[in-house]
Every structure is written in structure tokens, then in C-alpha cells.
Write an enzyme that holds these catalytic residues in place. Structure first.
Site, PDB file in Angstrom:
ATOM      1  N   ASN A 151      15.099  56.252  49.131  1.00  0.00           N
ATOM      2  CA  ASN A 151      13.808  56.126  49.833  1.00  0.00           C
ATOM      3  C   ASN A 151      13.764  54.968  50.825  1.00  0.00           C
ATOM      4  OD1 ASN A 151      13.752  54.362  47.662  1.00  0.00           O
ATOM      5  ND2 ASN A 151      11.543  54.536  47.380  1.00  0.00           N
ATOM      6  N   GLU A 249      15.225  47.802  39.003  1.00  0.00           N
ATOM      7  CA  GLU A 249      13.936  48.000  39.674  1.00  0.00           C
ATOM      8  C   GLU A 249      13.669  49.495  39.653  1.00  0.00           C
ATOM      9  OE1 GLU A 249      14.392  46.058  43.478  1.00  0.00           O
ATOM     10  OE2 GLU A 249      14.140  44.105  42.546  1.00  0.00           O
ATOM     11  N   CYS A 283       8.254  53.269  45.594  1.00  0.00           N
ATOM     12  CA  CYS A 283       8.046  52.904  44.185  1.00  0.00           C
ATOM     13  C   CYS A 283       6.711  52.201  44.016  1.00  0.00           C
ATOM     14  CB  CYS A 283       9.171  52.019  43.708  1.00  0.00           C
ATOM     15  SG  CYS A 283       9.371  50.550  44.706  1.00  0.00           S
TER      16      CYS A 283
HETATM   17  P1  NAP Z   1      17.652  57.893  40.975  1.00  0.00           P
HETATM   18  O1  NAP Z   1      17.831  59.344  40.815  1.00  0.00           O
HETATM   19  O2  NAP Z   1      17.443  57.078  39.757  1.00  0.00           O
HETATM   20  O3  NAP Z   1      18.953  57.370  41.753  1.00  0.00           O
HETATM   21  C1  NAP Z   1      19.113  56.025  42.117  1.00  0.00           C
HETATM   22  C2  NAP Z   1      20.591  55.741  42.266  1.00  0.00           C
HETATM   23  O4  NAP Z   1      21.226  55.829  40.988  1.00  0.00           O
HETATM   24  C3  NAP Z   1      21.306  56.739  43.168  1.00  0.00           C
HETATM   25  O5  NAP Z   1      22.324  56.108  43.888  1.00  0.00           O
HETATM   26  C4  NAP Z   1      21.898  57.701  42.146  1.00  0.00           C
HETATM   27  O6  NAP Z   1      22.977  58.446  42.606  1.00  0.00           O
HETATM   28  C5  NAP Z   1      22.331  56.715  41.087  1.00  0.00           C
HETATM   29  N1  NAP Z   1      22.623  57.327  39.796  1.00  0.00           N
HETATM   30  C6  NAP Z   1      22.242  58.544  39.312  1.00  0.00           C
HETATM   31  N2  NAP Z   1      22.722  58.723  38.064  1.00  0.00           N
HETATM   32  C7  NAP Z   1      23.419  57.607  37.746  1.00  0.00           C
HETATM   33  C8  NAP Z   1      24.141  57.178  36.598  1.00  0.00           C
HETATM   34  N3  NAP Z   1      24.242  57.936  35.507  1.00  0.00           N
HETATM   35  N4  NAP Z   1      24.728  55.977  36.624  1.00  0.00           N
HETATM   36  C9  NAP Z   1      24.616  55.169  37.703  1.00  0.00           C
HETATM   37  N5  NAP Z   1      23.959  55.520  38.824  1.00  0.00           N
HETATM   38  C10 NAP Z   1      23.361  56.719  38.849  1.00  0.00           C
HETATM   39  O7  NAP Z   1      16.461  57.548  41.951  1.00  0.00           O
HETATM   40  P2  NAP Z   1      16.136  58.190  43.360  1.00  0.00           P
HETATM   41  O8  NAP Z   1      15.656  59.578  43.160  1.00  0.00           O
HETATM   42  O9  NAP Z   1      17.287  57.967  44.284  1.00  0.00           O
HETATM   43  O10 NAP Z   1      14.930  57.256  43.848  1.00  0.00           O
HETATM   44  C11 NAP Z   1      13.617  57.449  43.453  1.00  0.00           C
HETATM   45  C12 NAP Z   1      13.257  56.554  42.286  1.00  0.00           C
HETATM   46  O11 NAP Z   1      13.544  55.212  42.610  1.00  0.00           O
HETATM   47  C13 NAP Z   1      11.778  56.592  41.958  1.00  0.00           C
HETATM   48  O12 NAP Z   1      11.593  56.628  40.566  1.00  0.00           O
HETATM   49  C14 NAP Z   1      11.272  55.267  42.513  1.00  0.00           C
HETATM   50  O13 NAP Z   1      10.116  54.792  41.903  1.00  0.00           O
HETATM   51  C15 NAP Z   1      12.445  54.396  42.272  1.00  0.00           C
HETATM   52  N6  NAP Z   1      12.401  53.213  43.143  1.00  0.00           N
HETATM   53  C16 NAP Z   1      12.099  52.002  42.593  1.00  0.00           C
HETATM   54  C17 NAP Z   1      12.020  50.874  43.397  1.00  0.00           C
HETATM   55  C18 NAP Z   1      11.698  49.518  42.817  1.00  0.00           C
HETATM   56  O14 NAP Z   1      11.998  48.524  43.460  1.00  0.00           O
HETATM   57  N7  NAP Z   1      11.104  49.429  41.655  1.00  0.00           N
HETATM   58  C19 NAP Z   1      12.248  50.986  44.771  1.00  0.00           C
HETATM   59  C20 NAP Z   1      12.554  52.231  45.299  1.00  0.00           C
HETATM   60  C21 NAP Z   1      12.633  53.340  44.463  1.00  0.00           C
HETATM   61  P3  NAP Z   1      22.731  59.930  43.215  1.00  0.00           P
HETATM   62  O15 NAP Z   1      21.873  59.739  44.410  1.00  0.00           O
HETATM   63  O16 NAP Z   1      24.098  60.361  43.524  1.00  0.00           O
HETATM   64  O17 NAP Z   1      22.059  60.732  42.139  1.00  0.00           O
END
Ligand code: NAP
Length: 483
Positions: A151, A249, A283
Site C-alpha cells: 500500500n 506494524e 493501515c
Molecule cells: P500482508 O499480506 O501481510 O503482506 C505483507 C508482506 O509480508 C508482503 O511482502 C508479503 O509478501 C509478506 N508475507 C506474506 N506471507 C509471509 C510469510 N509467511 N512470511 C514472511 N512474509 C510474508 O499485507 P498486505 O496485504 O501486503 O498489506 C496490507 C496490510 O498491511 C493491512 O493489514 C494493513 O493494515 C497493513 N499495514 C500496516 C501498516 C502499519 O504501519 N501498521 C502500514 C501499512 C499496511 P506477498 O506480498 O508476497 O504476500
């Protein structure tokens, strides 16, 4: 179609298994972005080995010299704000204005962070023995994994890679499967800036395939992750098996409580700005409005007018205020949430539809949506929707409103709009969130610590001065001067 590579030990290399995947622009599926590596555990291992080999020299470099390398990167980033903004817009879908703004924010944050290289302060304490001096100094933790979501595909990696470099750590960077191109462009700039080989390594692929190989790798000393709570939990488990440090995060379900606030027009525009920026895929997006009954009708009317006025369009189109969502699966999930609201008895007051025709058929575009008559236990009031959807929950009074705000497993950002000083004080004290916004929407600033509590965050807060606490650890030194 261009075929891209991983960047390991200073060289652009093909993935070990020779597999690739294709991506296209989420706002226009006819625009192919390229073919990207599908990395696996052996690629991760090579990247960690390179980062471990590079660590000793990078950590030993004088802090101002390390900072100079990073300054060179910042200058390049600054020169490429527009170009990288266009890549971001094509790859992630947010509007061009938002995309360029994200890169510019990256420059600003980098300029703050780089100064930390020469501010890695420690402590000096009096000894209990004669002729002894005691000092506590900061040292880099080692190889850091930077795992980032789609994002904010420029800003989030910057918030991890740059403080790691400044502290003397080396990096294995895994960008989101959906946004590798921004990761590649950032890595190219780091390469051009002359960051020594092995100091930053990029491995592209699916987290579900290669993620465990990163977080479970014994050569990784710390994992800075931004993403969903489910993946954060998995990373936490893997990291614990070899005592790696973690900075997680994660998701949010951020409320805005409105109680006895005289300027409802201001509240409505702040709430909408915080809810619909980046198509609600933030987020810290406000996703629940919690409003006292006495102000609910007036606020809902203002919100409905503003939500209905949004122009949804292709990110490069100058009239677009909200772009497409990231992909078909995310779009279907969001539509499923809107459907669940109807099923559970809420009212879809504005929007609620997937847009069709023209450019809308080339991506997943959803109307800005306002849902009213929502109760705190409905699915749309509980789950993180991560799309352009705002829900309104009515409460009797401030006390009930505060309870509803806190009644969630998340604890990232929270807002209150009120004229009453006693409410402000109560909210500051009792809101269960890492970041509290009083009388404005949930927008963070470039130099302030950023993080959450409960299921939204674990480990040191990122961005501001607290970030160095993650990338460094302490070494205690006793020196006897007259043995
Ligand atoms: P996500 O599915 O959790 O993926 C985040 C990252 O983790 C991606 O690079 C993903 O790779 C990787 N990943 C997936 N499975 C993994 C595993 N088993 N081990 C290690 N890494 C793994 O999140 P997203 O859909 O990209 O982003 C949306 C989420 O991020 C929302 O829940 C949002 O709230 C959260 N977010 C939080 C913040 C904050 O600062 N609190 C900021 C921005 C976003 P792939 O892409 O290859 O699956």
C-alpha cells in the site's frame, strides 16, 4: 515485456529456480509492468549470506561516512520524485498526486533519519570502583529483514532500509508480491548511490513461499515487518525460534469519535480525508465513525455529501481523487464486506458498487461507500476492510463512544472530535491506540514515532527517533584506567 532480477551481493541475478510471474497495472490491465522473479529459500540464503559478509565493514565504517552514502541516495531520490511517483502510480494505482506525495515524503523522512547516524547516543555512568569508567554504547544488531506491503511501496521500505543502513545494519529486502517494481527502482537508486555490495539485497517473490525462509533464517538478527496481523503473527513465531528481534506494524480498525463538537463540517472533511486517501488502503485509515446520537443526523448528512462527491478514476487522470483497489481479490473481498453489511441489516447510504464501463473495466474500481445503521458487532464494524468504505455507529454518549472505540483487537490510530476539555483528557488517557489524534484526522507526521498496540503492533515504534532502538542494541564497556 521486461524481465527483472533479484539484487544480491551487488549483482542483478536470476532467481535460483528460473521462475517468474507477470504483473499489470491495477488501474489498466492492458499496461503490463513486467516479469518478476519467484524467489525461493536458496535465493534468500544467498541474500542473507551476502548481507552477513558485508556487515562487518559496513558496521565499522565511521558514522558520518555511512551517512554520506545515504545522502547520495537521498539526492538521487529527490531528483527522481516525479519519475518514481509515476512508477508508483502505475504499479499500485493510487492517484499521481498521492504517488508523488509519497515519494516526496520519503525524501523528507530520509533527511531526518540520516542525521541519526551521528546521534546514536549512549550513556556514561559513574563506576562503583576507583579509576574505572563505565559506558553503554549502541551497536547495530546485524542483518535486518525488511518485509513490506503493497500500500506504500516506496515509503514503507524507506522507513526500514534507511534507518537500518544509518545504524550500521545490512539488509535483506522483500517487497510485496504486488509492488516489486517500486522495490527495484529504490534498489537501483541505492546501487547508483554507491552503497557497497551486499549491504542491501533484494529478493522478490511470494511471502507464502519464501517468507519462512527469511524470518526463520538464523542469519537474520531482526525483522522489520509491515503488513497484516495474520502474517505478523507467523513472522513472530518464526523469529522467536532463533531469537531474532521483531518490529511488527500491522492492521487497524481505526475509529473517529465525534461527541459535542461544534464544527461538524471540519470533522466530516477530516474524517473523509483520512478514510478515503489511497482508496482506504491505509493501515491508519479511519474506518469507523462513532458519533453521539445528538449529532448523528447532522454528521451523517455531511459525510454523505462528501462521500458522494468523490471522483473515482485512473490514477494518472488528473480528475481522479480515488484510484482502483490493488487487485481483483482485494476488490472482491471489499464487495463481500459491503454485501455483509446489507445482509446484517445496515444501510448502504452512499456508493456500494463496483464501477463498470470504459477504464473501469480495466481494473477494480469501487465507489466511495458510506454505511450507516451499523452496530458494533457487525462484520463491517469489526474487520479491517482495507478499501473505500466508511461505517457509522451511533452511541448514547461520550462514555459509550469511548468503549466502542476501544472494543476492537486492534490499536493503531484513533481520533476524537470534541470541544470538551474533559473528554479530550479522558480520550488521551484511555484510548487504546499507539497514535491518538485530537480534533483532526488520522494523518501521521514525518518525524514522529509510528506504531500500534494490541494486534496492531509489537516492538519499537518506527519512523521517528524511536526507530533506532530497533536497529541497535547495547554494549556495556567497563574500562580500568590505572590497573
Ligand atoms: P500482508 O499480506 O501481510 O503482506 C505483507 C508482506 O509480508 C508482503 O511482502 C508479503 O509478501 C509478506 N508475507 C506474506 N506471507 C509471509 C510469510 N509467511 N512470511 C514472511 N512474509 C510474508 O499485507 P498486505 O496485504 O501486503 O498489506 C496490507 C496490510 O498491511 C493491512 O493489514 C494493513 O493494515 C497493513 N499495514 C500496516 C501498516 C502499519 O504501519 N501498521 C502500514 C501499512 C499496511 P506477498 O506480498 O508476497 O504476500
Amino acid at each position: 515485456m521486461e524481465q527483472y532480477a533479484n539484487f544480491i551481493d551487488g549483482a542483478w541475478v536470476a532467481p535460483s529456480g528460473g521462475e517468474y510471474y507477470q504483473l499489470c497495472n491495477p488501474g489498466n490491465k492492458d499496461d503490463a509492468l513486467g516479469s518478476f522473479p519467484l524467489s525461493r529459500a536458496p535465493d534468500v540464503d544467498k541474500a542473507v549470506t551476502a548481507a552477513r559478509t558485508a556487515f562487518a565493514a559496513w558496521a565499522a565504517m565511521l558514522p558520518d561516512q555511512r551517512a554520506n552514502c545515504v545522502y547520495a541516495f537521498i539526492d538521487l531520490l529527490d531528483k527522481n520524485v516525479r519519475k518514481l511517483g509515476e512508477v508508483l502510480c502505475r504499479e499500485q494505482g493510487k492517484t499521481l498526486g498521492e504517488s508523488v506525495g509519497e515519494v516526496a515524503r520519503g525524501v523528507k523522512e530520509c533527511r531526518y533519519i540520516v542525521g541519526e547516524a551521528t546521534r546514536l547516543e549512549g550513556m556514561s555512568l559513574p563506576s562503583e570502583r576507583p579509576n574505572v569508567t563505565n559506558a553503554v554504547v549502541r551497536v547495530p544488531i546485524g542483518v535486518v529483514a525488511a518485509i513490506t506491503p503493497w500500500n506504500f511501496p516506496v515509503l514503507t521500505p524507506i522507513r526500514k532500509i534507511i534507518p537500518a543502513l544509518v545504524a550500521g545494519c545490512t539488509v535483506v529486502f522483500k517487497p510485496s508480491y504486488d509492488t516489486p517494481l517500486c522495490g527495484i527502482e529504490l534498489t537501483r537508486l541505492l546501487e547508483q548511490a554507491g552503497i557497497p555490495k551486499g549491504v542491501v539485497n533484494l529478493v522478490i517473490g511470494r511471502g507464502s513461499v519464501m517468507g519462512d525462509a527469511i524470518s526463520g533464517h538464523p542469519g537474520i538478527a531482526g525483522i522489520s515487518f509491515t503488513g497484516s496481523t495474520a502474517v505478523g503473527r507467523r513472522i513472530n513465531e518464526k523469529a522467536a525460534s532463533h531469537f531474532a528481534k521483531i518490529q511488527l506494524e500491522m492492521g487497524g480498525k481505526n475509529p473517529a469519535l465525534v461527541a459535542d463538537f461544534s464544527n461538524l463540517e471540519f470533522a466530516a472533511s477530516q474524517i473523509c480525508g483520512a478514510a478515503f486517501a489511497n482508496a482506504g488502503q491505509r493501515c491508519t485509515a479511519v474506518s469507523r465513525v462513532v458519533v453521539v446520537e445528538s449529532q448523528a443526523d447532522a454528521l451523517e448528512k455531511l459525510l454523505a455529501e462528501k462521500v458522494a462527491a468523490y471522483t473515482i478514476g485512473y490514477g494518472m487522470d488528473k480528475d481522479a481523487q480515488i484510484g482502483p483497489v490493488i487487485n481483483e481479490k482485494a476488490g472482491k473481498d471489499i464487495m463481500g464486506y459491503i454485501e455483509s453489511a446489507r445482509r446484517e441489516g445496515a444501510t448502504v447510504a452512499v456508493g456500494g458498487n463496483r464501477l463498470t464501463g470504459g477504464i473501469y473495466d480495466k481494473g477494480f474500481y469501487i465507489e466511495a461507500t458510506l454505511i450507516t445503521n451499523v452496530t458494533p458487532t457487525m462484520t463491517v464494524a469489526v474487520d479491517e476492510i482495507f478499501g473505500p468504505v466508511l461505517v457509522v455507529i451511533r452511541v448514547k454518549d461520550f462514555a459509550e463512544g469511548l468503549r466502542v472505540c476501544n472494543d476492537t483487537r486492534y490499536g493503531l490510530a484513533t481520533c476524537v472530535f470534541t470541544d470538551r476539555r474533559e473528554y479530550i483528557f479522558d480520550f488521551m488517557q484511555r484510548a487504546e491506540a499507539g497514535m491518538v489524534h485530537i480534533n483532526h484526522g488520522s494523518s501521521s507526521e514525518s518525524f514522529m514515532p509510528f506504531g500500534g498496540v494490541k494486534d496492531s503492533g509489537l516492538g519499537n515504534f518506527g519512523i521517528g527517533s524511536t526507530n533506532k532502538d530497533f536497529f541497535t542494541t547495547w554494549k556495556v564497556i567497563y574500562t580500568q584506567f590505572k590497573p
